[in-house]
Design a protein around this motif. Structure first.
Motif, PDB file in Angstrom:
ATOM      1  N   GLN A  41       0.841  -1.189   0.000  1.00 24.34           N
ATOM      2  CA  GLN A  41       0.000   0.000   0.000  1.00 24.34           C
ATOM      3  C   GLN A  41       0.887   1.254   0.000  1.00 24.34           C
ATOM      4  OE1 GLN A  41      -3.260   0.138  -0.148  1.00 24.34           O
ATOM      5  NE2 GLN A  41      -4.221  -1.533   0.991  1.00 24.34           N
ATOM      6  N   PRO A  42       0.510   2.321  -0.749  1.00 21.06           N
ATOM      7  CA  PRO A  42       1.306   3.554  -0.765  1.00 21.06           C
ATOM      8  C   PRO A  42       1.542   4.137   0.628  1.00 21.06           C
ATOM      9  CG  PRO A  42      -0.333   3.596  -2.506  1.00 21.06           C
ATOM     10  CD  PRO A  42      -0.627   2.384  -1.685  1.00 21.06           C
ATOM     11  N   ARG A  43       0.518   4.097   1.485  1.00 21.99           N
ATOM     12  CA  ARG A  43       0.649   4.630   2.833  1.00 21.99           C
ATOM     13  C   ARG A  43       1.720   3.876   3.611  1.00 21.99           C
ATOM     14  NH1 ARG A  43       1.343   8.299   6.511  1.00 21.99           N
ATOM     15  NH2 ARG A  43       0.418   7.835   8.537  1.00 21.99           N
ATOM     16  N   PHE A  44       1.755   2.555   3.460  1.00 21.07           N
ATOM     17  CA  PHE A  44       2.765   1.774   4.181  1.00 21.07           C
ATOM     18  C   PHE A  44       4.167   2.088   3.659  1.00 21.07           C
ATOM     19  CE2 PHE A  44       5.499  -1.973   4.555  1.00 21.07           C
ATOM     20  CZ  PHE A  44       5.522  -2.097   5.942  1.00 21.07           C
ATOM     21  N   CYS A  45       4.299   2.252   2.346  1.00 20.21           N
ATOM     22  CA  CYS A  45       5.609   2.622   1.783  1.00 20.21           C
ATOM     23  C   CYS A  45       6.115   3.910   2.422  1.00 20.21           C
ATOM     24  CB  CYS A  45       5.512   2.799   0.266  1.00 20.21           C
ATOM     25  SG  CYS A  45       5.234   1.267  -0.651  1.00 20.21           S
ATOM     26  N   CYS A 144       9.989  -1.902  -4.507  1.00 16.72           N
ATOM     27  CA  CYS A 144      10.340  -0.487  -4.585  1.00 16.72           C
ATOM     28  C   CYS A 144       9.426   0.312  -3.652  1.00 16.72           C
ATOM     29  CB  CYS A 144      10.200   0.020  -6.017  1.00 16.72           C
ATOM     30  SG  CYS A 144      10.664   1.758  -6.213  1.00 16.72           S
ATOM     31  N   LEU A 145      10.030   1.095  -2.758  1.00 22.63           N
ATOM     32  CA  LEU A 145       9.265   1.945  -1.844  1.00 22.63           C
ATOM     33  C   LEU A 145       9.056   3.343  -2.411  1.00 22.63           C
ATOM     34  CD1 LEU A 145      11.010   0.961   1.527  1.00 22.63           C
ATOM     35  CD2 LEU A 145       8.892   0.025   0.568  1.00 22.63           C
ATOM     36  N   GLY A 146       9.907   3.774  -3.315  1.00 20.31           N
ATOM     37  CA  GLY A 146       9.809   5.108  -3.916  1.00 20.31           C
ATOM     38  C   GLY A 146      11.138   5.829  -3.726  1.00 20.31           C
ATOM     39  N   ARG A 203      15.931   6.590  -4.892  1.00 18.46           N
ATOM     40  CA  ARG A 203      15.179   5.322  -4.940  1.00 18.46           C
ATOM     41  C   ARG A 203      15.532   4.497  -3.712  1.00 18.46           C
ATOM     42  NH1 ARG A 203      16.305   0.156  -6.760  1.00 18.46           N
ATOM     43  NH2 ARG A 203      18.259   0.742  -7.803  1.00 18.46           N
ATOM     44  N   VAL A 204      14.502   4.018  -3.019  1.00 17.10           N
ATOM     45  CA  VAL A 204      14.681   3.155  -1.854  1.00 17.10           C
ATOM     46  C   VAL A 204      13.907   1.863  -2.092  1.00 17.10           C
ATOM     47  CG1 VAL A 204      14.458   2.927   0.649  1.00 17.10           C
ATOM     48  CG2 VAL A 204      14.860   5.196  -0.365  1.00 17.10           C
ATOM     49  N   ASN A 205      14.553   0.734  -1.856  1.00 15.92           N
ATOM     50  CA  ASN A 205      13.911  -0.566  -2.055  1.00 15.92           C
ATOM     51  C   ASN A 205      13.985  -1.407  -0.789  1.00 15.92           C
ATOM     52  OD1 ASN A 205      14.154   0.307  -4.867  1.00 15.92           O
ATOM     53  ND2 ASN A 205      13.657  -1.814  -5.379  1.00 15.92           N
ATOM     54  N   LEU A 206      12.917  -2.146  -0.547  1.00 16.57           N
ATOM     55  CA  LEU A 206      12.880  -3.144   0.519  1.00 16.57           C
ATOM     56  C   LEU A 206      13.317  -4.482  -0.058  1.00 16.57           C
ATOM     57  CD1 LEU A 206      11.943  -4.469   3.236  1.00 16.57           C
ATOM     58  CD2 LEU A 206       9.646  -4.572   2.230  1.00 16.57           C
ATOM     59  N   LEU A 207      14.292  -5.129   0.577  1.00 16.76           N
ATOM     60  CA  LEU A 207      14.762  -6.448   0.166  1.00 16.76           C
ATOM     61  C   LEU A 207      14.563  -7.432   1.303  1.00 16.76           C
ATOM     62  CD1 LEU A 207      16.240  -6.922  -2.658  1.00 16.76           C
ATOM     63  CD2 LEU A 207      16.314  -4.567  -1.881  1.00 16.76           C
ATOM     64  N   VAL A 208      14.020  -8.600   0.988  1.00 16.89           N
ATOM     65  CA  VAL A 208      13.943  -9.684   1.961  1.00 16.89           C
ATOM     66  C   VAL A 208      14.570 -10.917   1.321  1.00 16.89           C
ATOM     67  CG1 VAL A 208      12.488 -11.045   3.492  1.00 16.89           C
ATOM     68  CG2 VAL A 208      11.784  -8.725   2.867  1.00 16.89           C
ATOM     69  N   TRP A 209      15.743 -11.297   1.847  1.00 18.56           N
ATOM     70  CA  TRP A 209      16.397 -12.530   1.401  1.00 18.56           C
ATOM     71  C   TRP A 209      15.823 -13.665   2.230  1.00 18.56           C
ATOM     72  CZ3 TRP A 209      22.341 -11.072   1.173  1.00 18.56           C
ATOM     73  CH2 TRP A 209      22.552 -10.204   0.096  1.00 18.56           C
ATOM     74  N   CYS A 210      15.071 -14.549   1.613  1.00 18.89           N
ATOM     75  CA  CYS A 210      14.432 -15.671   2.302  1.00 18.89           C
ATOM     76  C   CYS A 210      15.292 -16.924   2.131  1.00 18.89           C
ATOM     77  CB  CYS A 210      13.036 -15.917   1.739  1.00 18.89           C
ATOM     78  SG  CYS A 210      11.947 -14.475   1.829  1.00 18.89           S
ATOM     79  N   ARG A 211      15.528 -17.623   3.242  1.00 19.97           N
ATOM     80  CA  ARG A 211      16.457 -18.753   3.238  1.00 19.97           C
ATOM     81  C   ARG A 211      15.803 -20.012   3.794  1.00 19.97           C
ATOM     82  NH1 ARG A 211      20.878 -14.705   5.949  1.00 19.97           N
ATOM     83  NH2 ARG A 211      21.724 -13.800   4.033  1.00 19.97           N
ATOM     84  N   SER A 212      16.329 -21.154   3.355  1.00 17.37           N
ATOM     85  CA  SER A 212      15.843 -22.455   3.828  1.00 17.37           C
ATOM     86  C   SER A 212      17.015 -23.254   4.374  1.00 17.37           C
ATOM     87  CB  SER A 212      15.176 -23.231   2.687  1.00 17.37           C
ATOM     88  OG  SER A 212      15.019 -24.597   3.035  1.00 17.37           O
TER      89      SER A 212
END
Length: 260
Positions: A41-45, A144-146, A203-212
């Motif tokens: 959601q834009p508000r959450f970004c 991408c957060l914006g 530009r700001v981006n959220l990254l989540v590296w998911c691991r197993s």
């Protein structure tokens, strides 16, 4: 994490329906293994950007030394370090793992059990670009957060194992992707990629590296070529073609000898 205030309704519904068809209904797959979709959601970004800015100000004012997201980024912050670990755990467990179970089963998509969550910041006074690399993850979420920016496109160049990480790119593996605030890219961690220069704005981006941990343990005992590495599969197909051709030649030779 209150899903309706964080995630767009179509994404929430697709995950709750939990079928390949529901996932594909909200996604584009520009090349095999790269999935893009609207997510935040834009508000959450804006809220997350504000929280990161508050943290950065505190770091500056206190002159506190923090760990940056990885060895390649000099700017950005690890979100787990200032209170967002539980939120990202829920995001991975409830939303990313169900999708990864369907689209990335061969790299442990159904057994994702840990994450490394961070933001990266690009601009003329921040990191400008990111070189060609693979992630230390089984599955990577990149959102991408914006805010306002130009440039910064992601470029993808095929999935590779350690042995083949520097091999040639095939034409069908080439993809350039332009970021849109609120939109996510989901891909295997071993999908080679980089980011072009951000030529203006920020530009700001959220990254989540998911691991197993299960996949990583099993990989230690893997002897044959990787089912998820495109170059391994090409080599395997080439060996099969050579074997078939040799068998065909031998059969023709035997037929010729019998006739004579």
């Amino acid at each position: 994490m209150h899903a309706p205030s964080v995630l767009v309704p179509a994404f929430v519904k697709a995950v709750r329906d939990n079928t390949e068809a529901s996932f594909r209904s909200i996604m584009a797959e520009p090349i095999p293994g790269i999935y893009t979709f609207e997510m935040l959601q834009p508000r959450f970004c804006e809220m997350l950007l504000s929280e990161v800015e508050n943290f950065e100000r505190w770091v500056h004012d206190t002159r506190f030394r923090i760990m940056r997201p990885n060895t390649m980024n000099k700017f950005g912050a690890v979100l787990d370090d200032f209170g967002l670990e539980a939120m990202l755990d829920k995001l991975m467990n409830d939303f990313i793992r169900p999708i990864s179970k369907v689209f990335f089963p061969e790299v442990g998509g159904s057994t994702l059990d840990s994450h490394h969550g961070f933001v990266v910041e690009y601009g003329m006074d921040r990191d400008v670009e990111l070189g060609f690399h693979v992630d230390d993850s089984e599955v990577t979420l990149n959102v991408c957060l914006g805010r306002e920016f130009s440039g910064g496109e992601l470029f993808f160049r095929g999935v590779r194992c350690d042995k083949h990480v520097n091999t040639e790119t095939q034409s069908e593996e080439i993809l350039d992707y332009s970021h849109v605030p609120g939109y996510a890219v989901l891909h295997r961690g071993r999908h080679r990629h980089g980011a072009r220069a951000t030529t203006s704005g920020s530009r700001v981006n959220l990254l989540v590296w998911c691991r197993s941990s299960v996949f990583r343990e099993l990989k230690k005992y893997q002897k044959e070529c990787s089912s998820w590495c495109a170059e391994c599969q090409r080599e395997k197909k080439e060996r099969q073609c050579i074997s078939i051709a040799a068998t065909k030649q031998e059969l023709l030779k035997r037929i010729g000898n019998t006739s004579s």
